[in-house]
Structures are given as structure tokens and as C-alpha cells.
Design a protein around this motif. Sequence first.
Motif, PDB file in Angstrom:
ATOM      1  N   GLU A  46      11.439  29.840 -13.450  1.00 32.83           N
ATOM      2  CA  GLU A  46      12.505  31.035 -13.116  1.00 32.83           C
ATOM      3  C   GLU A  46      12.838  31.616 -14.486  1.00 32.83           C
ATOM      4  O   GLU A  46      13.014  32.824 -14.524  1.00 32.83           O
ATOM      5  CB  GLU A  46      13.843  29.816 -12.558  1.00 32.83           C
ATOM      6  CG  GLU A  46      13.766  29.905 -10.901  1.00 32.83           C
ATOM      7  CD  GLU A  46      15.120  29.040 -11.196  1.00 32.83           C
ATOM      8  OE1 GLU A  46      15.995  28.940 -11.013  1.00 32.83           O
ATOM      9  OE2 GLU A  46      15.073  28.034 -10.018  1.00 32.83           O
ATOM     10  N   GLY A  49      11.023  34.425 -15.094  1.00 31.39           N
ATOM     11  CA  GLY A  49      11.174  35.935 -14.026  1.00 31.39           C
ATOM     12  C   GLY A  49      12.525  37.145 -15.192  1.00 31.39           C
ATOM     13  O   GLY A  49      12.953  37.974 -14.682  1.00 31.39           O
ATOM     14  N   TRP A  59       8.109  35.415  -6.777  1.00 35.85           N
ATOM     15  CA  TRP A  59       9.558  34.458  -6.388  1.00 35.85           C
ATOM     16  C   TRP A  59       9.532  33.845  -4.797  1.00 35.85           C
ATOM     17  O   TRP A  59      10.039  33.010  -4.833  1.00 35.85           O
ATOM     18  CB  TRP A  59      10.445  35.552  -6.094  1.00 35.85           C
ATOM     19  CG  TRP A  59      10.688  35.825  -7.336  1.00 35.85           C
ATOM     20  CD1 TRP A  59      10.015  36.897  -8.010  1.00 35.85           C
ATOM     21  CD2 TRP A  59      11.417  35.246  -8.055  1.00 35.85           C
ATOM     22  NE1 TRP A  59      10.772  37.347  -9.554  1.00 35.85           N
ATOM     23  CE2 TRP A  59      11.891  36.027  -9.878  1.00 35.85           C
ATOM     24  CE3 TRP A  59      12.208  34.064  -8.208  1.00 35.85           C
ATOM     25  CZ2 TRP A  59      12.669  35.840 -10.688  1.00 35.85           C
ATOM     26  CZ3 TRP A  59      12.817  33.591 -10.012  1.00 35.85           C
ATOM     27  CH2 TRP A  59      13.177  35.048 -10.913  1.00 35.85           C
ATOM     28  N   GLU A  60       8.877  33.905  -4.295  1.00 37.51           N
ATOM     29  CA  GLU A  60       8.191  33.420  -2.457  1.00 37.51           C
ATOM     30  C   GLU A  60       7.713  31.362  -3.110  1.00 37.51           C
ATOM     31  O   GLU A  60       8.905  31.370  -2.544  1.00 37.51           O
ATOM     32  CB  GLU A  60       6.903  34.077  -1.791  1.00 37.51           C
ATOM     33  CG  GLU A  60       7.558  35.770  -1.122  1.00 37.51           C
ATOM     34  CD  GLU A  60       7.112  35.938  -0.853  1.00 37.51           C
ATOM     35  OE1 GLU A  60       7.676  36.589   0.144  1.00 37.51           O
ATOM     36  OE2 GLU A  60       5.278  36.254  -0.559  1.00 37.51           O
ATOM     37  N   ALA A  63      10.822  29.879  -4.552  1.00 35.70           N
ATOM     38  CA  ALA A  63      11.877  29.673  -3.283  1.00 35.70           C
ATOM     39  C   ALA A  63      11.016  28.361  -2.612  1.00 35.70           C
ATOM     40  O   ALA A  63      12.313  27.816  -1.844  1.00 35.70           O
ATOM     41  CB  ALA A  63      12.056  30.797  -2.477  1.00 35.70           C
ATOM     42  N   CYS A  78      16.250  32.211  -5.914  1.00 34.64           N
ATOM     43  CA  CYS A  78      14.720  32.585  -5.938  1.00 34.64           C
ATOM     44  C   CYS A  78      14.689  33.433  -4.251  1.00 34.64           C
ATOM     45  O   CYS A  78      13.656  34.117  -4.158  1.00 34.64           O
ATOM     46  CB  CYS A  78      14.144  31.408  -6.183  1.00 34.64           C
ATOM     47  SG  CYS A  78      13.663  30.507  -7.718  1.00 34.64           S
ATOM     48  N   ARG A  81      15.719  36.766  -5.491  1.00 32.31           N
ATOM     49  CA  ARG A  81      15.189  37.636  -6.020  1.00 32.31           C
ATOM     50  C   ARG A  81      14.034  38.657  -5.293  1.00 32.31           C
ATOM     51  O   ARG A  81      13.617  39.362  -5.352  1.00 32.31           O
ATOM     52  CB  ARG A  81      14.966  36.687  -6.961  1.00 32.31           C
ATOM     53  CG  ARG A  81      15.519  36.121  -8.608  1.00 32.31           C
ATOM     54  CD  ARG A  81      15.835  37.331  -8.991  1.00 32.31           C
ATOM     55  NE  ARG A  81      15.211  38.710  -9.548  1.00 32.31           N
ATOM     56  CZ  ARG A  81      14.996  38.338 -11.411  1.00 32.31           C
ATOM     57  NH1 ARG A  81      15.156  37.475 -12.019  1.00 32.31           N
ATOM     58  NH2 ARG A  81      13.813  39.315 -10.987  1.00 32.31           N
ATOM     59  N   CYS A  82      13.419  37.416  -4.052  1.00 30.48           N
ATOM     60  CA  CYS A  82      12.729  38.594  -3.553  1.00 30.48           C
ATOM     61  C   CYS A  82      13.305  39.325  -2.529  1.00 30.48           C
ATOM     62  O   CYS A  82      12.862  40.421  -2.345  1.00 30.48           O
ATOM     63  CB  CYS A  82      12.451  37.230  -2.021  1.00 30.48           C
ATOM     64  SG  CYS A  82      11.190  35.760  -3.146  1.00 30.48           S
TER      65      CYS A  82
END
Length: 198
Positions: A46, A49, A59-60, A63, A78, A81-82
Motif C-alpha cells: 500500500e 502506491g 490495487w485490485e 483489495a 484499496c 484507490r480502484c
Amino acid sequence: MDVPELLESASLLVPEETATENDITVRDVWDYLVHDEWEIALSLLEEFGHARSLPLAFWEKLAESADQLKLERSAAWCHWRCSEIRNGVIRADLTLRPAAEARRKTPISGAGVLRPMWDIGLLSPTGERAVSIAGLWIENMPMLEPGGRATVRLVPLTPSHWTHVEPGRQITMHENRTVAGTAVILEVHRPAIAEPAG
């Protein structure tokens, strides 16, 4: 995929030369993965990012890992962020109206739960004020009290409504007809993924 596979796959999307503020690299993440320290590996990924723009797939995978590990706040971040990659993100300095002057008497959650309306200068076909909805994430705070001030991240529900919004512009937040807060735009990042033609 299980958590280790997801995290390994996500780490491969981070350029090798990338380092966090604390000089953590992808090699450090792999050390944690080898020792089944998945939560630490997820947390470090994370952080990558924050340092640079990483693809939606990164991010997927994070998540999905956070969901499987049942780390609610991390999963929410997460997934958020997507949404930023898909819809764009606007960072702003938000000041909520004090409880004595506004409808809201309780703090707002910082984890992207609230989706208030925003007056960003749009007009309806009849010439009246029109509002646009954007999700709200409060940076570095779990919640914001009435009268409080914080840097926030806004993810527009309809990105095309926000194309005219630029840094320095003032917008107002609404939870009903009254003004709930005022924000000054700090940064605007357009969607990284093109909207489908329609």
C-alpha cells in the motif's frame, strides 16, 4: 487466487527501483511473503502506491487480499484507490460548518462511506443550481467533527461533471439544501481509464 498469490502478483507490478519513504523495496516485501507475514507485506505494498501511480490491477489484487484477510480499513482503502483510477480524484481542503450552524451534529466517517452532493458550479436545464455526487475520503483521520478541517479525497460519481474543476476553485458540500462545508480544490487527477462512449 489466495492471499500469497495475490500479493506476489501485485508486487510484480511495482517497478524494482521503487522505494518507500523508509527505503523499503519490493525485495523487502518478498522477504515478508516468504515468511508468511501477509499483513505486513500488504501494508508495505500500500505504501508503494503513495509513492507513485500504480495500475488498477495492483490495487485490485491488494483489495482482494485485504478482503480475504478481513482487514476492513485496508480493504476500503484499496477499493477506494480502484475508484480513483476509474473515476479520477480531486484532493481538497474541506472545512465543515460547526454543529450550531449546520444540520449535521455528528462526525463524518473518513473511510469513504459518505457520498455527499457538491455544488461545483453546474446549472440545471432550467438554470437552477445543480449538484454532483462524489465520495469522500478523509486523509490521515478516521473521522471529521463538525467545524473541523481536513484534506479530503473526492471521487466523482460522474467524472464528466467535474472536467471544469481546477485547483484553487471553491466548492460547497451539501447533505441537504443547506451548505454542510466548503472546500478549496488542491489537486485534480483525471480518470486513468477512459469512460466508455455512450
